[in-house]
Design a protein around this motif. Structure first.
Motif, PDB file in Angstrom:
ATOM      1  N   ALA A 143       0.849  -1.197   0.000  1.00 36.32           N
ATOM      2  CA  ALA A 143       0.000   0.000   0.000  1.00 36.32           C
ATOM      3  C   ALA A 143       0.886   1.249   0.000  1.00 36.32           C
ATOM      4  N   GLY A 144       1.979   1.176  -0.782  1.00 34.20           N
ATOM      5  CA  GLY A 144       2.919   2.281  -0.837  1.00 34.20           C
ATOM      6  C   GLY A 144       2.442   3.394  -1.753  1.00 34.20           C
ATOM      7  N   GLU A 145       2.772   4.605  -1.365  1.00 36.74           N
ATOM      8  CA  GLU A 145       2.449   5.784  -2.161  1.00 36.74           C
ATOM      9  C   GLU A 145       3.705   6.640  -2.245  1.00 36.74           C
ATOM     10  N   PHE A 146       4.070   7.069  -3.439  1.00 35.89           N
ATOM     11  CA  PHE A 146       5.281   7.845  -3.663  1.00 35.89           C
ATOM     12  C   PHE A 146       4.931   9.282  -4.008  1.00 35.89           C
ATOM     13  N   ARG A 147       5.619  10.204  -3.370  1.00 37.85           N
ATOM     14  CA  ARG A 147       5.471  11.626  -3.699  1.00 37.85           C
ATOM     15  C   ARG A 147       6.862  12.223  -3.836  1.00 37.85           C
ATOM     16  N   LEU A 148       7.063  12.989  -4.890  1.00 39.32           N
ATOM     17  CA  LEU A 148       8.339  13.643  -5.154  1.00 39.32           C
ATOM     18  C   LEU A 148       8.186  15.138  -4.916  1.00 39.32           C
ATOM     19  N   ILE A 149       9.084  15.694  -4.112  1.00 35.59           N
ATOM     20  CA  ILE A 149       9.109  17.130  -3.890  1.00 35.59           C
ATOM     21  C   ILE A 149      10.299  17.683  -4.669  1.00 35.59           C
ATOM     22  N   LYS A 150      10.009  18.573  -5.595  1.00 33.94           N
ATOM     23  CA  LYS A 150      11.061  19.140  -6.449  1.00 33.94           C
ATOM     24  C   LYS A 150      11.744  20.318  -5.765  1.00 33.94           C
ATOM     25  N   ASP A 151      12.955  20.578  -6.229  1.00 38.93           N
ATOM     26  CA  ASP A 151      13.764  21.694  -5.728  1.00 38.93           C
ATOM     27  C   ASP A 151      14.024  21.599  -4.223  1.00 38.93           C
ATOM     28  N   ALA A 152      14.262  20.386  -3.768  1.00 35.26           N
ATOM     29  CA  ALA A 152      14.606  20.164  -2.365  1.00 35.26           C
ATOM     30  C   ALA A 152      15.669  19.075  -2.306  1.00 35.26           C
ATOM     31  N   GLY A 153      16.464  19.115  -1.262  1.00 37.18           N
ATOM     32  CA  GLY A 153      17.506  18.121  -1.074  1.00 37.18           C
ATOM     33  C   GLY A 153      17.144  17.178   0.046  1.00 37.18           C
ATOM     34  N   HIS A 154      17.894  17.253   1.123  1.00 34.97           N
ATOM     35  CA  HIS A 154      17.723  16.303   2.220  1.00 34.97           C
ATOM     36  C   HIS A 154      16.657  16.723   3.232  1.00 34.97           C
ATOM     37  N   TRP A 155      16.241  17.982   3.227  1.00 31.63           N
ATOM     38  CA  TRP A 155      15.332  18.482   4.250  1.00 31.63           C
ATOM     39  C   TRP A 155      14.084  19.119   3.633  1.00 31.63           C
ATOM     40  N   PRO A 156      13.219  18.358   2.993  1.00 33.89           N
ATOM     41  CA  PRO A 156      12.050  18.965   2.334  1.00 33.89           C
ATOM     42  C   PRO A 156      11.102  19.655   3.301  1.00 33.89           C
ATOM     43  N   GLN A 157      11.072  19.212   4.561  1.00 32.35           N
ATOM     44  CA  GLN A 157      10.184  19.847   5.540  1.00 32.35           C
ATOM     45  C   GLN A 157      10.604  21.288   5.799  1.00 32.35           C
ATOM     46  N   TRP A 158      11.843  21.653   5.465  1.00 33.74           N
ATOM     47  CA  TRP A 158      12.309  23.032   5.609  1.00 33.74           C
ATOM     48  C   TRP A 158      12.425  23.716   4.245  1.00 33.74           C
ATOM     49  N   GLU A 159      12.902  22.990   3.236  1.00 35.97           N
ATOM     50  CA  GLU A 159      13.159  23.583   1.927  1.00 35.97           C
ATOM     51  C   GLU A 159      11.877  23.857   1.134  1.00 35.97           C
ATOM     52  N   GLN A 160      10.891  23.015   1.287  1.00 39.13           N
ATOM     53  CA  GLN A 160       9.600  23.170   0.608  1.00 39.13           C
ATOM     54  C   GLN A 160       8.494  22.883   1.626  1.00 39.13           C
ATOM     55  N   GLN A 161       8.483  23.693   2.681  1.00 42.28           N
ATOM     56  CA  GLN A 161       7.645  23.426   3.848  1.00 42.28           C
ATOM     57  C   GLN A 161       6.160  23.315   3.514  1.00 42.28           C
ATOM     58  N   GLU A 162       5.628  24.237   2.740  1.00 42.16           N
ATOM     59  CA  GLU A 162       4.184  24.202   2.441  1.00 42.16           C
ATOM     60  C   GLU A 162       3.807  22.942   1.674  1.00 42.16           C
ATOM     61  N   GLU A 163       4.611  22.569   0.691  1.00 43.06           N
ATOM     62  CA  GLU A 163       4.308  21.363  -0.084  1.00 43.06           C
ATOM     63  C   GLU A 163       4.428  20.118   0.792  1.00 43.06           C
ATOM     64  N   PHE A 164       5.497  20.044   1.571  1.00 39.96           N
ATOM     65  CA  PHE A 164       5.697  18.902   2.462  1.00 39.96           C
ATOM     66  C   PHE A 164       4.535  18.769   3.447  1.00 39.96           C
ATOM     67  N   ASP A 165       4.190  19.882   4.109  1.00 46.27           N
ATOM     68  CA  ASP A 165       3.094  19.858   5.080  1.00 46.27           C
ATOM     69  C   ASP A 165       1.784  19.461   4.428  1.00 46.27           C
ATOM     70  N   GLY A 166       1.543  19.959   3.215  1.00 46.97           N
ATOM     71  CA  GLY A 166       0.306  19.615   2.509  1.00 46.97           C
ATOM     72  C   GLY A 166       0.218  18.132   2.194  1.00 46.97           C
ATOM     73  N   ILE A 167       1.325  17.565   1.738  1.00 46.78           N
ATOM     74  CA  ILE A 167       1.362  16.131   1.430  1.00 46.78           C
ATOM     75  C   ILE A 167       1.111  15.318   2.699  1.00 46.78           C
ATOM     76  N   ALA A 168       1.804  15.671   3.775  1.00 47.34           N
ATOM     77  CA  ALA A 168       1.647  14.931   5.035  1.00 47.34           C
ATOM     78  C   ALA A 168       0.236  15.063   5.591  1.00 47.34           C
TER      79      ALA A 168
END
Length: 176
Positions: A143-168
């Motif tokens: 039941a795996g689901e994959f999401r890719l966050i672009k323009d981020a490296g190792h810390w998407p929760q900081w680099e793309q916070q709104e997108e990361f938070d929305g996905i979570a």
């Protein structure tokens, strides 16, 4: 009465894991806090319970030791409800010895045994490996689901916070 949801947070004794444990508790989850440091684990559980929420401590857990993690998870009671969320926030240094690397590998059989809905978030510029590695992992989970966050490296929760938070939020909000 509706059965309460339980979340398990590794690395919950400090930093991001601590903040996540507090947030999940405030959102109505009972929280099992796992961390290497028993003292900070107990402190976080006290903070959560003093705020009127439910938490249990599993301190002294080295997440690089699979047997120790399995033993800690076994201590999480079935009540107040099943574990429906897992947040891996424990930080470990990349293992250097081949023995430790082999011990940390997850087999296809082990991935196939994870039947709960599982979100794999990867970044376009992840220094640990290409996005295909995350996609392959998600595809090996029933039941795996994959999401890719672009323009981020190792810390998407900081680099793309709104997108990361929305996905979570969207994933957890489904009540999986």
């Amino acid at each position: 009465m509706t059965e309460r949801r339980t979340a398990l947070v590794t690395g919950g004794g400090s930093g991001i894991g601590r903040a996540v444990a507090h947030r999940l508790a405030a959102d109505g989850f009972a929280v099992a806090v796992l961390d290497l440091n028993s003292d900070t684990t107990r402190q976080v559980v006290e903070e959560i319970t003093e705020a009127g929420n439910e938490a249990i401590a599993a301190g002294g857990v080295d997440v690089s030791d699979r047997a120790a993690v399995n033993a800690a998870v076994e201590t999480v009671p079935a009540q107040p409800g099943p574990v429906l969320a897992l947040v891996n926030s424990a930080g470990i240094t990349c293992p250097q010895s081949p023995e430790v690397r082999l011990r940390s590998l997850v087999s296809d059989e082990e991935l196939a045994a994870i039947t709960a809905p599982t979100l794999v978030i990867w970044t376009s510029d992840d220094p640990s490996g290409p996005a295909k590695a995350g996609l392959d992992t998600a595809e090996r989970l029933p039941a795996g689901e994959f999401r890719l966050i672009k323009d981020a490296g190792h810390w998407p929760q900081w680099e793309q916070q709104e997108e990361f938070d929305g996905i979570a939020r969207e994933f957890v909000g489904r009540g999986v």
